[in-house]
Each structure stands twice: as structure tokens, then as C-alpha cells.
Design a protein around this motif. Structure first.
Motif: not given
Length: 193
Positions: A169-192
Motif C-alpha cells: 500500500r505504501v509503494t502504491a502511492k508512488a505507482g509500481t508495475d503489477k509484476k512487482v506486486y505479483d512477485d511480492v504476493v508470490k513470495v508471501a504465499l511461498d512463506a506459508l
């Protein structure tokens, strides 16, 4: 005899929340509120006392709404991990597709006001605890069913997910490519796993 209000307080509170969310507490003037709420200055003061009280009520409303929505997503998901994934993807979609990314009202307020205001800091802490509890219960359930690995503490994983969401949500304020967020979500789910 008390005068009846000619406006819906809940609707006005929703409008106030949207204004504060977009502009922040310090960036919102009394005139912004009068113009955006569609009520007179005297009605605003009679109902909410002052800008600060209206802001606190807006924060509390947001807290109540978001905790309930997250719990509903987790409870309605076919599995604990699916619920967590749906919440993460929802945060990403809001971040990518919102034409003027506002980030998260709580995170924005945390950065702007919490260091200087104990009442606001308390509401933010309570919001984080609410969210942590939602993820903790989901992760614990997933660990008990074997869907989520038990090598990490459920509470620690819940805190990790919360911080991942806040980072998105903080990063979103500056605008980022969806691929960056998808990578973050993948790693977060991998941690589970």
C-alpha cells in the motif's frame, strides 16, 4: 426542543472518510469538509464537535469496516491459504487499478499523525491487532489442516502478511508495475508453504 438533523450521519461520515483518505488530516481544511460533506459548518460542529473528532470517527469507521471485510473473505474462502491469497490480490488490484492510488487510510495516517498523537496511534495499533488476528486465525487453521506449513509460528506469519500488505500500500502511492506486486504476493504465499 432539539432540532432534527436533515442529513444522514453515516453517509456524512463515509464522505468525511473519503476526504481525509484522499488528502490526509493536515491536508484537509474545514472548507474541504463543508464543501465535500454537503452540510453547513454549524451542522458539522453540532454533530462532530470539530475536525479532529470527525477524523477520529472516520478512522474508527474505517477500522470497523476493514476488519469485518477481511474476516468475511477468510471465512468464505474454500481454504485458509485461498482466503489470504484473495486478500493479497485484492490489495494488489486496488493498488494497480485505482486511478489515484490513495494507499491505505490507516497506513497513511500512521505515517502522517501517529508519531505525534497518542489517540490516533492507539486506533492504528488496534487496527493492526484486528488484522493480525484475522490472519493468525486463518494461518492457525491452515496449519492444523496441513495446508500451511507449521515450521513458522502462526502469529509471526500473520505479522509478516500484515507488513507485506502495508508495504504494497505504501509503494502504491508512488505507482509500481503489477509484476512487482505479483512477485511480492508470490513470495508471501511461498512463506506459508
Amino acid at each position: 426542543m432539539a432540532r432534527t438533523k436533515d442529513f444522514n450521519e453515516e453517509e456524512v461520515l463515509e464522505k468525511a472518510l473519503a476526504i481525509f483518505w484522499q488528502k490526509g488530516y493536515n491536508g484537509t481544511s474545514m472548507q474541504d469538509l463543508v464543501d465535500g460533506l454537503g452540510i453547513s459548518r454549524s451542522s458539522m460542529y453540532d454533530t462532530y464537535a470539530d475536525k479532529y473528532s470527525l477524523f477520529i470517527k472516520s478512522l474508527e469507521k474505517y477500522r470497523e469496516k476493514t476488519a469485518g471485510e477481511m474476516m468475511q473473505v477468510v471465512n468464505e474462502a474454500p481454504s485458509a491459504k485461498a482466503g489470504i491469497k484473495k486478500i493479497l490480490q485484492s490489495v494488489v488490484n486496488e493498488s494497480v487499478f485505482d486511478k489515484s492510488p490513495r494507499g491505505c487510510f490507516i497506513v497513511n495516517t500512521c505515517v502522517e499523525s501517529a508519531p505525534h498523537d497518542k489517540a490516533i496511534a492507539k486506533i492504528i495499533q488496534e487496527n493492526m491487532q484486528d488484522a493480525e488476528e484475522v490472519f493468525y486465525l486463518a494461518i492457525k487453521k491452515g496449519q492444523e489442516s496441513g495446508e500451511i506449513a507449521g515450521r513458522n509460528d502462526a502469529r509471526a506469519l500473520a505479522r509478516f502478511i500484515i507488513n507485506t500488505i502495508n508495504g504494497i500500500r505504501v509503494t502504491a502511492k508512488a505507482g509500481t508495475d503489477k509484476k512487482v506486486y505479483d512477485d511480492v504476493v508470490k513470495v508471501a504465499l511461498d512463506a506459508l508453504e
